[in-house]
Design a protein around this motif. Structure first.
Motif, PDB file in Angstrom:
ATOM      1  N   UNK A 177      -7.026   9.254   3.146  1.00  0.00           N
ATOM      2  CA  UNK A 177      -6.380   9.460   4.190  1.00  0.00           C
ATOM      3  C   UNK A 177      -7.438   9.939   5.557  1.00  0.00           C
ATOM      4  N   UNK A 178      -6.827  10.619   6.265  1.00  0.00           N
ATOM      5  CA  UNK A 178      -7.303  11.368   7.292  1.00  0.00           C
ATOM      6  C   UNK A 178      -7.190  12.890   7.412  1.00  0.00           C
ATOM      7  N   UNK A 179      -7.747  13.663   8.361  1.00  0.00           N
ATOM      8  CA  UNK A 179      -7.599  14.896   8.805  1.00  0.00           C
ATOM      9  C   UNK A 179      -7.133  15.281  10.086  1.00  0.00           C
ATOM     10  N   UNK A 180      -6.550  16.520  10.263  1.00  0.00           N
ATOM     11  CA  UNK A 180      -6.212  16.960  11.499  1.00  0.00           C
ATOM     12  C   UNK A 180      -6.911  18.322  11.952  1.00  0.00           C
ATOM     13  N   UNK A 181      -7.436  18.448  12.791  1.00  0.00           N
ATOM     14  CA  UNK A 181      -7.843  19.759  13.221  1.00  0.00           C
ATOM     15  C   UNK A 181      -6.799  20.428  14.172  1.00  0.00           C
ATOM     16  N   UNK A 182      -5.798  21.164  13.815  1.00  0.00           N
ATOM     17  CA  UNK A 182      -4.680  21.433  14.394  1.00  0.00           C
ATOM     18  C   UNK A 182      -4.963  22.365  15.580  1.00  0.00           C
ATOM     19  N   UNK A 195      -1.379   1.885  -4.801  1.00  0.00           N
ATOM     20  CA  UNK A 195      -0.222   1.032  -4.028  1.00  0.00           C
ATOM     21  C   UNK A 195      -0.949   0.682  -2.519  1.00  0.00           C
ATOM     22  N   UNK A 196      -2.020   1.118  -2.156  1.00  0.00           N
ATOM     23  CA  UNK A 196      -2.607   0.629  -1.006  1.00  0.00           C
ATOM     24  C   UNK A 196      -3.477  -0.752  -0.741  1.00  0.00           C
ATOM     25  N   UNK A 197      -3.227  -1.643  -0.311  1.00  0.00           N
ATOM     26  CA  UNK A 197      -3.948  -2.904  -0.032  1.00  0.00           C
ATOM     27  C   UNK A 197      -5.102  -2.693   0.874  1.00  0.00           C
ATOM     28  N   UNK A 198      -4.840  -2.184   2.087  1.00  0.00           N
ATOM     29  CA  UNK A 198      -5.679  -2.144   3.203  1.00  0.00           C
ATOM     30  C   UNK A 198      -5.285  -0.903   4.175  1.00  0.00           C
ATOM     31  N   UNK A 199      -6.167  -0.030   4.546  1.00  0.00           N
ATOM     32  CA  UNK A 199      -6.050   1.197   5.253  1.00  0.00           C
ATOM     33  C   UNK A 199      -6.711   1.102   6.445  1.00  0.00           C
ATOM     34  N   UNK A 200      -6.057   1.405   7.599  1.00  0.00           N
ATOM     35  CA  UNK A 200      -6.892   1.368   9.036  1.00  0.00           C
ATOM     36  C   UNK A 200      -6.431   2.873   9.755  1.00  0.00           C
ATOM     37  N   UNK A 201      -7.472   3.849   9.467  1.00  0.00           N
ATOM     38  CA  UNK A 201      -7.249   4.833  10.304  1.00  0.00           C
ATOM     39  C   UNK A 201      -7.527   4.879  11.744  1.00  0.00           C
ATOM     40  N   UNK A 202      -6.825   5.825  12.343  1.00  0.00           N
ATOM     41  CA  UNK A 202      -6.895   5.697  14.038  1.00  0.00           C
ATOM     42  C   UNK A 202      -7.227   7.368  14.337  1.00  0.00           C
ATOM     43  N   UNK A 203      -8.571   7.568  14.625  1.00  0.00           N
ATOM     44  CA  UNK A 203      -9.105   8.817  14.981  1.00  0.00           C
ATOM     45  C   UNK A 203      -8.927   8.800  16.398  1.00  0.00           C
ATOM     46  N   UNK A 204      -8.579  10.069  16.687  1.00  0.00           N
ATOM     47  CA  UNK A 204      -8.484  10.482  18.114  1.00  0.00           C
ATOM     48  C   UNK A 204      -8.661  12.109  18.381  1.00  0.00           C
ATOM     49  N   UNK A 205      -9.022  12.227  19.463  1.00  0.00           N
ATOM     50  CA  UNK A 205      -9.317  13.686  19.879  1.00  0.00           C
ATOM     51  C   UNK A 205      -8.218  14.409  20.058  1.00  0.00           C
ATOM     52  N   UNK A 206      -6.917  13.631  20.461  1.00  0.00           N
ATOM     53  CA  UNK A 206      -5.603  14.311  20.886  1.00  0.00           C
ATOM     54  C   UNK A 206      -4.485  13.683  20.374  1.00  0.00           C
ATOM     55  N   UNK A 207      -4.086  13.928  19.069  1.00  0.00           N
ATOM     56  CA  UNK A 207      -2.821  13.648  18.436  1.00  0.00           C
ATOM     57  C   UNK A 207      -1.673  14.455  19.202  1.00  0.00           C
ATOM     58  N   UNK A 208      -0.596  13.296  19.201  1.00  0.00           N
ATOM     59  CA  UNK A 208       0.693  14.350  19.414  1.00  0.00           C
ATOM     60  C   UNK A 208       1.587  14.129  18.309  1.00  0.00           C
TER      61      UNK A 208
END
Length: 164
Positions: free
Chosen positions: A42-47, A139-152
């Motif tokens: 997965x990914x992580x978020x610095x809240x 369950x996952x065939x492909x995974x495409x994370x989207x990193x960003x400095x500012x998620x909403x």
């Protein structure tokens, strides 16, 4: 937030940010359970605040008794864990408030948990929040994370995946 692909049972899912903040790779999480992907990928978020929303449409399968983590299962079977902070289970629920229970149906963006980031910073290892697909290998065939400095929260797509 999924669409069925014609001619087979594969499904594309999009995960939206469950928190406002910086989206980073799991490699940046200072905990081997997450950075070695023992629970899934997965990914992580610095809240930047303490409001957690659902990253997907689905059903709450578990709200941990300490309210520091929640599991959601989508209609296509993807199981998503949102784990607020590191070593937060030791806080025994202090500073966390759950707004859902197991069995609740949720939409992406629905409010799940509130927490006190300052208290987590004081009493736990970190506020960094892993968002992990716990049944990733199955369950996952492909995974495409989207990193960003500012998620909403509830809006920014943080990952797209294709089921097997």
């Amino acid at each position: 937030m999924f669409k069925k692909l014609f001619g087979n049972k594969q499904v594309e899912e999009q995960l939206v940010a469950p928190l406002n903040g910086k989206v980073v790779p799991l490699d940046e999480v200072d905990d081997p359970v997450f950075n070695q992907r023992m629970m899934g990928d997965g990914v992580a978020i610095e809240p930047v605040d303490g409001k957690v929303v659902s990253p997907v449409d689905g059903e709450i399968v578990q709200l941990f008794p300490t309210n520091h983590a929640v599991g959601i299962k989508t209609k296509s079977g993807v199981e998503v864990l949102v784990h607020i902070g590191l070593e937060t289970v030791s806080m025994e629920g202090e500073g966390f408030e759950g707004h859902v229970k197991a069995g609740d149906k949720v939409k992406a963006g629905d409010h799940l948990i509130s927490f006190d980031p300052a208290l987590v910073t004081e009493k736990a290892k970190s506020t960094i929040t892993p968002i992990v697909i716990t049944n990733f290998d199955d369950i996952v065939e492909s995974f495409d994370p989207a990193y960003t400095d500012s998620s909403q929260a509830g809006e920014t797509v943080i990952a797209t995946l294709q089921t097997k």
